[in-house]
Motif scaffolding. Structure first.
Motif, short mmCIF file in Angstrom:
data_model
loop_
_atom_site.label_atom_id
_atom_site.label_comp_id
_atom_site.label_asym_id
_atom_site.label_seq_id
_atom_site.Cartn_x
_atom_site.Cartn_y
_atom_site.Cartn_z
N GLY A 261 0.83 -1.21 0.00
CA GLY A 261 0.00 0.00 0.00
C GLY A 261 0.86 1.26 0.00
O GLY A 261 0.61 2.20 -0.77
N HIS A 262 1.90 1.26 0.85
CA HIS A 262 2.76 2.44 0.92
C HIS A 262 3.35 2.77 -0.45
O HIS A 262 3.37 3.93 -0.87
N ALA A 263 3.85 1.72 -1.17
CA ALA A 263 4.46 1.95 -2.48
C ALA A 263 3.42 2.51 -3.45
O ALA A 263 3.70 3.47 -4.20
N ALA A 264 2.24 1.94 -3.43
CA ALA A 264 1.18 2.38 -4.35
C ALA A 264 0.79 3.84 -4.04
O ALA A 264 0.55 4.65 -4.95
N ILE A 265 0.71 4.18 -2.78
CA ILE A 265 0.37 5.55 -2.39
C ILE A 265 1.47 6.51 -2.82
O ILE A 265 1.21 7.61 -3.31
N GLY A 266 2.76 6.06 -2.66
CA GLY A 266 3.88 6.89 -3.09
C GLY A 266 3.80 7.21 -4.58
O GLY A 266 4.01 8.37 -5.00
N ILE A 267 3.49 6.20 -5.37
CA ILE A 267 3.34 6.43 -6.81
C ILE A 267 2.22 7.46 -7.05
O ILE A 267 2.37 8.39 -7.86
N SER A 268 1.11 7.29 -6.34
CA SER A 268 -0.02 8.21 -6.50
C SER A 268 0.38 9.63 -6.16
O SER A 268 -0.02 10.59 -6.84
N PHE B 13 8.94 16.98 6.35
CA PHE B 13 9.12 15.55 6.03
C PHE B 13 7.91 14.77 6.53
O PHE B 13 7.51 14.89 7.70
N ILE B 14 7.34 13.97 5.65
CA ILE B 14 6.15 13.20 6.00
C ILE B 14 6.40 11.73 5.73
O ILE B 14 6.80 11.34 4.63
N SER B 15 6.18 10.93 6.75
CA SER B 15 6.18 9.47 6.56
C SER B 15 4.98 8.94 7.32
O SER B 15 4.30 9.71 8.01
N GLY B 16 4.72 7.67 7.21
CA GLY B 16 3.54 7.16 7.92
C GLY B 16 3.31 5.71 7.66
O GLY B 16 4.07 5.05 6.94
N HIS B 17 2.27 5.17 8.29
CA HIS B 17 2.00 3.73 8.19
C HIS B 17 0.51 3.47 8.13
O HIS B 17 -0.28 4.18 8.76
N LEU B 18 0.17 2.44 7.40
CA LEU B 18 -1.22 1.98 7.32
C LEU B 18 -1.53 1.00 8.46
O LEU B 18 -0.70 0.16 8.79
N GLY B 19 -2.73 1.14 9.01
CA GLY B 19 -3.27 0.04 9.82
C GLY B 19 -2.77 -0.07 11.23
O GLY B 19 -2.80 -1.16 11.80
#
Lengths: 429, 429, 429, 429
Positions: free
Chosen positions: C147-154, C199-205
């Motif tokens: 999910g993180h990779a897909a969101i990054g592409i988005s 700087f923004i990072s984060g996690h799903l779930g």
């Protein structure tokens, strides 16, 4: 108000009590000394079996220790008739005064026991150089309870002397056996605190501040359980028939390692310690007994329970490992507790003109165990407000050290603060 | 020959010595009593620093213990002048007689120390019921060395009285501190046994046979090393700052488990024991010291060395595990040894008419440790013959038990056997 | 703004990436898929040795693993020419766009690696029932990085499509090897974040809330060190010559017990775990090797260091205990870190009209380790602001479970929140 | 007699069998090869369920292993019809010939299984350089059972060819699964040895002597029990909620230390080994399972029982320590045993003219475990005589080593000795 005379008395009385330290449930001389000081006040006095529920006491010393301390008290001059009231480890006094005027019921608790520590004879140790070192070899007031007792007497005298200007009711508890968390529960169970509006307890010499700094409340009490374990196996000649033994040192060693390996807990701080381990009889004998003195702690009572239940299972499994028996003996307990936040404002308002005090902190993080928590919990459960205050003193040597000593100014500050708060809570114009 | 009078003496003297047991290197009374009995014979007597190499002694007691025992001896009546010869733990006597006639040099060794055991006061315990129980609280002849000493005196008397009919030379060693393997080495190093042809030592009460059964030789001595370990760490409050401690009980527990896990050895029996473990000062204090009393054994000296070297490494690693220090103190040692098979025939021939003896076994498997092995080894190395004999006694309670007692017939048998062998080896018509 | 199309893309792309999970430093297919999606944007792309400092990577897999994954990527269709850029474990992409208009430099980080877990084939597991389960046996996206990779592409697509309305500069980091804390340091050391404003990072779930709940910042990162230990001893026949062995299982067992017994620390939470232990070769052979996979954690970097240094000493002492060697191999690390509190207001203001979001929490206590902390620390050190956001999803099975799955709404929420914040921070009318 | 042709056959057949090693209860090819060689003799042949009591077998491999080995045998050329007799791990053959002439019943046993070891590919390893290395990856004849099987076939051929000159009855047992002590009991329980007068078994390559040296009997068999232990706990995230786990590695570590600490036994040698330990699933997961492969041994069956019972208790207590389950699975067993001393004279008389033999020792101390002891015990119990002979071979690498190899002369010597003894015991003119 000028508390000078009362403070001078407290300082002097503490020096006297310092010379006759008695460990928990053997405070025969101490109880008698308190009695002598307050017997002529208007307070109603209760002692012995009247102040505590006998079988709720924990960690009662053996008969031999009690009997030796009783003999020492007799030699000191405590009358046989008095000793009959406090014998078999029923020490302590509760003093009650009802002004018959409407007002709050305010209770204060002072702990009075000493420690099994041999007091230092170093020249730099003030009790030695000023000549009030412990007269009891192997026992010492190394935790300031001599001061607590002297302050408690002062508070009784203050209330007695000023009862005209006070309203409501007062209960002053001189509690035995705080060390090891052994006495408070038995007093609480007697019901003394069930209708208390305000409860004040406290300690001398905690926190890294100069004397004159006080804390209105405390936090971070660690719940704690104290227990002894006895492993019983079977001895055998270590050379001729090692297989015939049931080795208590092996069981104890397994227990120690696995106890220290109890998993950390998600919810907060935990502790475990095997403080003393004594085992075996001779170099060439498979050891048949091992005696361990232990404690668990937790940031909450639940965390302490977690540690204790794990420890119980590990003890039992360690005994099973070598086909031994493990007897666990419950020696003391203190729950966690919280102070009533209302006391922050009470203390600040009551002591705003107190010239002994330099600074009042809202709350001090304690990180230790104290059985006053039984009392705090009972008072708050029943709808009252409760606090555990702290009176700083610079310490060269920590509590329970053979050279522990406290600044006299901290005693003076405790006396004046307690009186100020009593006037604030129970003043009647 | 009829040894009745001599045997009666030995039995009576043993009862007397039984009352004044003294642990190793404090045998002041015992040495004096032996001296008194043999000072009027033609034997040359040597005591104190003359009989042993002072720094080859092991496990010398502390000054306090030596000083208390010395005071006790003074009170008993041992003259100050005598005590000067044996002070600082230089106890024991060697008695030498040279007949000036050609013949063998025969040596006998008798050990004289007691044990740190409190003798039983049970009615069924004969020394109690017959009134010769130990007068020294906490010390006891629970291994029969009172008998050995009395027999040694009897042997000296026998040789002295019959020197006309004997040839060659005699050395009778009254050795201190056999328990824990502490005394023999220092005597051997003095050279007493370097030109010995025959060496006889032995023990009362071993083997599961009636009194009257003896064994000409022994086998299966376990080599053994005795040592103490002191772990030194750092104490800290167990609740407030557990991370500041260096926990000696954790180190000791790790050591105990791993010591017992030393691999078994292909070449034969090994043993290890932590007999005593004392550690820590208080329940709520991270323990900073642990004291362990230990021993290793092996069917050969090599196997004992294997165990000891493994133990050394494990001790050191256990200390390193928690950043502590481990001090190992060497407390005693006994090597393995073999008896000379020639003694089987010697004993059988010498004692063939001995009416005290019912049966003579060739060899008894001992399975224990004994520092007479130092002497056996030295004699055999130098070309002599040596034995360790055993004189059975039915035992209700084993050696080192508070109710240990031996049959008097075993004492009588030891006396007559020793004399018979002396006549056989050194008779001159 | 309506992000529907972009969100649909992210949901679909995540399903595709879910099928080709690759563990840290072998993300050949994943890197190529990201590259394919963003290669036609105006972003400058950096891959391979250009994005990280090669020798600052930790826990690089063995050649065999890398080579197998490379072959799998070739079979999948990744061109040989592309693989040359990312070979030997130099995976990941950094995409940079400078609008040339004055404004903040905003960086976002997305981690892209999978886990060595065999994905569930249970019917109730949505990736199975909907046909997008992992095609790589033994590897799985069980932590949401698909999910993180897909969101990054988005996010890259969003910035590219809206660059007219944005100002400042953007750096989007697709980081390899987050699991085990192995990749972030090497990217940070390359300097990508040295002049970052936000700087923004984060996690799903994470967190026990419905999808639609987000947290603006996080706290309670545990610093963590990952390491492997190899004990090397000596094998021997367990029956014939046990004493010849140097037993690696004994050393490892001693280590495990003593590691878990490292004292709790006054200053806060600590953790230790031996997660995997493999040792020995055959039942009747003294085991000569033991391999342990371990980690320490602490509420602060100091507490983690405390645990790791204790662990090092214990490892070394456990090896010494049985005369073995202990080789410690450093496998990964994440420091502790704090988010910039300013992000609480930024996120709330930026997302105030976001209809995907039901609730915004200020801060979520994480209680776990994450190597984004290297980036948070660097950004804040250099004067920028940094956050680690959390996007809740109800979970039937936790992270790293073979049936782990996340609600698609949490993916949609992450996409819209990230775009909203970018517009807020870098909008230009 | 000249056994040259028979010996040449044995040497050649052993090379062939060396190429197809099969571990216990999967000897499908091996059993078929033996069958092929002896099916045309006058011996009655028994296979499969007819030769052993199915549920008295121990340590039967899993279905997958059996099925793979069966497929391999099919591919090798073993007919499906043959495999039906030996399937599900019922391998081995018993061949019986009754001469119908009065005489002794003589039985011989040859074990036929290989080991789970990958054979060396070193040039210096003769099976490699001479081209008869194992064709089965991960399996190897590293204990000489290829030789035993070939010698057994030779003995059947010899008896068959010379039956005119022999009397009595012969039982030749080709036993499966000797390694791990898994097969012998099930054969014995079938009753093959209940009326045996003489029983001969033996081993190639033991003892430090040149080929040509043999031993008529053996002593010092160690009784042994083989078992697996599975600890089952509960996994949990090691960072987030360590207290929720039930840690199987902690339980296993406690078990290992305490198992190795089982006290030495007065009565003789004991052994214990945890040869293999595999536990845990991931670095950051509290490990929920641990699998241990273990064995105990003892100089007598009683001593082995002592070790096993102690081990059982320790396993159970170690599981209880952390609230886990411990499942113990019995994997194999061999009792202790003694050879009949009568065989010393029998062997010496029978082989007095054997030119392959340079020296005959009376008895060799084995110090290892061997399940032929089940057979020795049964024969002797029933009144017969039994021996376990040893045929020396100089070894560069010990038994169970990947480069193990035996001198061909030791095979030749075993063949001629066995035939000589058969002629001696069952010759008829």
């Amino acid at each position: 108000m000028n508390y000078g005379t009362l403070q001078d008395f407290a300082v002097k009385k503490r020096k006297q009590l310092h010379q006759t330290p008695e460990t928990g449930f053997t405070e025969f001389i101490t109880t008698y000394e308190i009695y002598q000081e307050i017997k002529d006040t208007d307070f109603q006095l209760h002692i012995g079996r009247d102040i505590l529920v006998s079988d709720k006491r924990m960690g009662i010393p053996g008969e031999e220790k009690i009997s030796q301390s009783r003999d020492r008290a007799l030699a000191y001059g405590v009358p046989e008739t008095f000793l009959r009231f406090v014998d078999d480890g029923h020490t302590g006094i509760v003093a009650v005064l009802d002004t018959q005027k409407p007002g709050s019921h305010t209770a204060l608790r002072f702990d009075i026991d000493g420690l099994p520590i041999n007091e230092s004879e170093a020249d730099s140790h003030i009790p030695e150089s000023e000549g009030f070192r412990s007269l009891h070899s192997g026992e010492m007031h190394a935790c300031g309870h001599d001061g607590h007792a002297a302050i408690g007497i002062s508070v009784v005298k203050f209330i007695n002397d000023h009862q005209e200007k006070l309203s409501g009711k007062f209960t002053i508890i001189f509690q035995p056996a705080e060390e090891g968390g052994r006495g408070a529960r038995s007093v609480v169970e007697k019901g003394w605190l069930d209708d208390t509006d305000y409860f004040i307890s406290g300690h001398l010499g905690i926190g890294d501040h100069p004397a004159g700094t006080i804390s209105a409340t405390s936090k971070d009490f660690l719940a704690s359980t104290k227990f002894d374990v006895e492993f019983k196996g079977k001895s055998a000649h270590a050379g001729v028939e090692p297989n015939e033994g049931k080795n208590a040192i092996l069981a104890a060693s397994t227990a120690v390692l696995n106890l220290n390996a109890i998993p950390r807990h998600r919810d907060g701080s935990t502790r475990i310690n095997t403080g003393v381990l004594k085992a075996g009889s001779g170099r060439n004998v498979i050891p048949d007994t091992a005696h361990m003195m232990m404690e668990t702690r937790g940031a909450t009572s639940e965390l302490n329970d977690y540690m204790y239940h794990q420890a119980e299972r590990i003890m039992s499994a360690s005994a099973a490992m070598y086909d031994l028996q493990a007897d666990i003996k419950f020696m003391g307990h203190a729950p966690a507790a919280c102070c009533s936040e209302e006391f922050i404002d009470i203390v600040k308002a009551a002591c705003k003109d107190n010239s002994d005090i330099d600074e009042i902190h809202d709350v001090l993080p304690l990180g230790a165990s104290e059985d006053a928590t039984y009392m705090l919990n009972r008072v708050i459960e029943k709808g009252g407000k409760a606090t555990y205050m702290v009176f700083a003193s610079p310490l060269q040597f920590g509590h329970h050290h053979p050279e522990f000593d406290i600044a006299e100014h901290s005693i003076r500050t405790f006396v004046s603060s307690a009186c100020d708060i009593i006037k604030y809570l129970n003043g009647s114009g």
